[in-house]
Structures are given as C-alpha cells and as structure tokens.
Design a protein around this motif. Structure first.
Motif, PDB file in Angstrom:
ATOM      1  N   GLU A 101      15.460  -1.464   3.861  1.00  0.00           N
ATOM      2  CA  GLU A 101      15.153  -0.065   3.566  1.00  0.00           C
ATOM      3  C   GLU A 101      13.730   0.089   3.032  1.00  0.00           C
ATOM      4  N   ARG A 102      13.322  -0.812   2.149  1.00  0.00           N
ATOM      5  CA  ARG A 102      11.974  -0.720   1.572  1.00  0.00           C
ATOM      6  C   ARG A 102      10.925  -0.922   2.665  1.00  0.00           C
ATOM      7  N   ALA A 103      11.158  -1.842   3.563  1.00  0.00           N
ATOM      8  CA  ALA A 103      10.208  -2.072   4.650  1.00  0.00           C
ATOM      9  C   ALA A 103      10.059  -0.821   5.513  1.00  0.00           C
ATOM     10  N   ARG A 104      11.171  -0.165   5.810  1.00  0.00           N
ATOM     11  CA  ARG A 104      11.110   1.068   6.609  1.00  0.00           C
ATOM     12  C   ARG A 104      10.378   2.172   5.850  1.00  0.00           C
ATOM     13  N   GLN A 105      10.633   2.274   4.548  1.00  0.00           N
ATOM     14  CA  GLN A 105       9.973   3.304   3.743  1.00  0.00           C
ATOM     15  C   GLN A 105       8.460   3.089   3.695  1.00  0.00           C
ATOM     16  N   LEU A 106       8.040   1.849   3.554  1.00  0.00           N
ATOM     17  CA  LEU A 106       6.618   1.549   3.514  1.00  0.00           C
ATOM     18  C   LEU A 106       5.943   1.900   4.842  1.00  0.00           C
ATOM     19  N   LYS A 107       6.606   1.565   5.930  1.00  0.00           N
ATOM     20  CA  LYS A 107       6.057   1.895   7.246  1.00  0.00           C
ATOM     21  C   LYS A 107       5.975   3.399   7.432  1.00  0.00           C
ATOM     22  N   ALA A 108       7.024   4.105   7.043  1.00  0.00           N
ATOM     23  CA  ALA A 108       7.042   5.556   7.192  1.00  0.00           C
ATOM     24  C   ALA A 108       5.979   6.227   6.322  1.00  0.00           C
ATOM     25  N   ALA A 109       5.691   5.645   5.154  1.00  0.00           N
ATOM     26  CA  ALA A 109       4.686   6.216   4.257  1.00  0.00           C
ATOM     27  C   ALA A 109       3.276   6.068   4.801  1.00  0.00           C
ATOM     28  N   GLY A 110       3.068   5.078   5.697  1.00  0.00           N
ATOM     29  CA  GLY A 110       1.753   4.892   6.295  1.00  0.00           C
ATOM     30  C   GLY A 110       1.099   3.554   6.035  1.00  0.00           C
ATOM     31  N   LEU A 111       1.877   2.566   5.565  1.00  0.00           N
ATOM     32  CA  LEU A 111       1.326   1.222   5.363  1.00  0.00           C
ATOM     33  C   LEU A 111       1.064   0.572   6.719  1.00  0.00           C
ATOM     34  N   ASP A 112      -0.093  -0.094   6.845  1.00  0.00           N
ATOM     35  CA  ASP A 112      -0.475  -0.723   8.114  1.00  0.00           C
ATOM     36  C   ASP A 112      -0.131  -2.198   8.189  1.00  0.00           C
ATOM     37  N   ARG A 113      -0.345  -2.922   7.074  1.00  0.00           N
ATOM     38  CA  ARG A 113      -0.191  -4.379   7.111  1.00  0.00           C
ATOM     39  C   ARG A 113       0.490  -4.879   5.857  1.00  0.00           C
ATOM     40  N   ILE A 114       1.255  -5.978   6.015  1.00  0.00           N
ATOM     41  CA  ILE A 114       1.863  -6.673   4.886  1.00  0.00           C
ATOM     42  C   ILE A 114       1.522  -8.157   5.005  1.00  0.00           C
ATOM     43  N   THR A 115       1.074  -8.736   3.901  1.00  0.00           N
ATOM     44  CA  THR A 115       0.929 -10.184   3.809  1.00  0.00           C
ATOM     45  C   THR A 115       1.910 -10.677   2.763  1.00  0.00           C
ATOM     46  N   LEU A 116       2.808 -11.566   3.173  1.00  0.00           N
ATOM     47  CA  LEU A 116       3.816 -12.118   2.279  1.00  0.00           C
ATOM     48  C   LEU A 116       3.388 -13.509   1.819  1.00  0.00           C
ATOM     49  N   SER A 117       3.742 -13.839   0.590  1.00  0.00           N
ATOM     50  CA  SER A 117       3.354 -15.129   0.016  1.00  0.00           C
ATOM     51  C   SER A 117       4.534 -16.085  -0.007  1.00  0.00           C
TER      52      SER A 117
END
Length: 349
Positions: free
Chosen positions: A112-128
């Motif tokens: 759900e959080r991943a979908r919310q971030l995408k919908a908000a307009g986030l372009d890229r994620i870097t995971l550690s």
C-alpha cells in the motif's frame, strides 16, 4: 531559467538532499542514527518553501532522505505538494523540478505504501541492503541476532517486489539497491549481493565506508576500495566500464553477459568533488554544502514565523556562492586538519 549561481570552484547547484528525520528503525553502525528527532523539525510548508527556493537556483533533482524517511508521517503529502514545481514550463525562469527520489531501508515499504508513493508523484526509490543472510544483515543493521536479521531481509526483499509492482521499474533506473561495504563487516557479501541484484534485475550501488560523523569508528583499514570491489565481482561476472555521469556520484559498469549494471561510490579512494552539485538540508532546517562538513547554516530565520521566499532564496544563493568544500580531495592531499564533521543521520548521506 535565469543564470544559475556557481560556487567558488565553478560548480552549479543541481541536487537537493532533504532529510525528513534523524530517526531510523535500524541502527546501522556506519550511520548511527538518533533515537529522537531534533526539537525544531520543519513543517510541510517550510519544506515546500525550501525546495521551491532551491529549484529557483538550479535544483532539478530532489532526494528525500533521513534517518529513515518512511517514518515521516506526511511523506506522501509532501511529495504531492511539490508536484506544481514539476509542471512548470521548461522555459520558466523560476526553474522546474524534474525528479523526486527516495532512499529507504525498505523495512516499512509495504504494498500500500509503495502505491501511495507512486500515486503522490515519487519517481525513484533506492533501497538499502548490506547482506544476503540473517547474520550479515543483523551485523550491518545493528540488530540483536540472526533471527532479527532474517526478518529484515525478508521485509526488504518484499519491499523490492512491492516497489516493482507499484510501477518503480528497475529497467528505467526507478528502483535500485544500495549497499555500504566495510572490510570486516560485510566484505564477504560482495558476491552474494551482486548475485541477488542480478537475479532481481536491479542495479547494485556499492558504497565505500565513509568518515562521516563522529560515532561510527571509521578507520581507513575498514574501507574496501571500489577498485577492489569491482575486481572481485568482475572475476565472477566480467564487467566493462560505462563511466560516471557528469555531477554523478557513482562510477558504473556493465555486465558483459547482459545482466544489468553495477555501480560504485568511491568517496574515499576516488573522490568526485570536482563537479559535486549537491546541497543537503537537515530535518530541522540546517543547510550543509558538503557531506563531510562540520558546520551548517540554519535557514529557520528565513522560514519563521512564515517563509520569506525572496530572502530565503537570497540566503541560499549566498551560501552556494561562498561554497569551497572539497574535503574528499583534501583528504587525499592531506592539506588540512579536518574539524569534527556532522553526523550521517542528520545529513542523509
């Protein structure tokens, strides 16, 4: 856009790294995050004003950091509030924001959080992720034992899947994997991490252990040089160089068998100060012109009781024009005795 200010070495401003919190749900020994945030955290409106002011000075890329930025409860709201800066005409003299990215340990990134971030307009994620088994993950995340490490590993692997399903496509660089490498801590994880990234179709970014902050017991003996990392991985899967993009932090390599890319961030052994275009602002509004800086500039006088856009941008421009930082190169040349630097958890890497 109006002519961008240059610092004293002729470097333009291009990237803003904005920390949202100094707290983290892990305790990685190379970062040593705080248990609590500083008392004067910026508001959403103040953060939007800061981003807009820096965009007016040439910032085109925003990276949201921490601590762990997913702990910030208004993260999606902030990303959505910044979208008008994205929609500006390219010729607008105020500039335009081209990209919003996020760096996270992934533990809190559910579907759900991943979908919310995408919908908000986030372009890229870097995971550690600094290991591929419970023991190594626990060691590098400051966790009490192998079982806790296995739990974190499972969550990060799930986060990769959730991000991909939400539309963060590794093929376009919208999803990458970070790993900080220390010689005795997880030097044995180089090949397993590379194998995992190849299997997942992710670009792996290997980061040399850096002397940021005063808490992490940094020593040069614990630095695994980028050249050695590339040589070890290249012996298993042959590589060919791609190079480092202008103003980029990572040298990139391509697997000759077509299984993607490897990147290395060599701040210690091959510094890239010469074209660094990054400004960092902490969660409580202090601007640092270098990751290795000891002192910053408190921007709250231009944000409170309410943001003053013109004066804020003027203050930031003055800070940038006075910038002379090149500590990583000076470390190589041993020309200065460095004062105690600010902590990684405040600066967001």
């Amino acid at each position: 856009m109006a002519e961008r200010p240059l610092d004293l070495h002729g470097r333009p401003l291009g990237v803003l790294r904005l920390s949202l919190t100094a707290r983290c749900n892990l305790a990685c020994p190379y970062c040593c995050p705080d248990l609590e945030d500083p008392p004067d955290l910026l508001t959403l409106a103040e953060r939007v004003a800061l981003v807009e002011a820096t965009v007016g000075l040439g910032v085109h890329t925003l990276r949201l950091t921490g601590g762990e930025p997913l702990l910030h409860r208004r993260l999606e709201e902030l990303i959505a509030a910044l979208q008008p800066l994205r929609r500006r005409d390219p010729g607008d003299p105020r500039g335009a924001l081209r990209e919003i990215a996020l760096t996270s340990n992934g533990v809190l990134l559910n579907a759900e959080r991943a979908r919310q971030l995408k919908a908000a307009g986030l372009d890229r994620i870097t995971l550690s992720l600094d290991g591929t088994d419970g023991a190594s993950v626990a060691r590098m995340a400051g966790l009490p034992g192998e079982t806790a490490g296995e739990a974190v590993l499972a969550k990060v692997l799930a986060a990769i899947r959730h991000a991909r399903e939400a539309g963060f496509d590794p093929a376009t660089g919208a999803l990458k994997l970070n790993a900080v490498i220390t010689r005795s801590g997880n030097g044995d994880q180089l090949l397993p991490l590379a194998a995992l990234a190849r299997e997942q179709g992710l670009e792996l970014r290997l980061i040399e252990f850096m002397d940021v902050g005063n808490r992490n017991d940094w020593s040069p003996e614990q630095v695994l040089p980028a050249a050695e990392m590339v040589a070890r991985i290249g012996a298993a899967w042959p590589l060919e160089p791609v190079g480092r993009a202008p103003h980029g932090t990572a040298g990139r390599w391509r697997y000759r068998d077509g299984c993607g890319h490897l990147a290395v961030v060599a701040s210690i052994t091959a510094p890239f100060c010469g074209d660094c275009n990054r400004l960092r602002i902490t969660a409580d509004g202090v601007a640092y012109s270098c990751l290795f800086a000891a002192d910053g500039t408190d921007l709250k006088p231009w944000l409170r009781p309410r943001p003053e856009p013109g004066r804020l941008q003027q203050a930031l421009e003055g800070l940038w024009r006075a910038r002379r930082d090149r500590w990583s190169e000076e470390r190589q040349e041993a020309v200065d005795q460095r004062p105690a630097p600010a902590e990684m958890a405040y600066l967001g890497g």
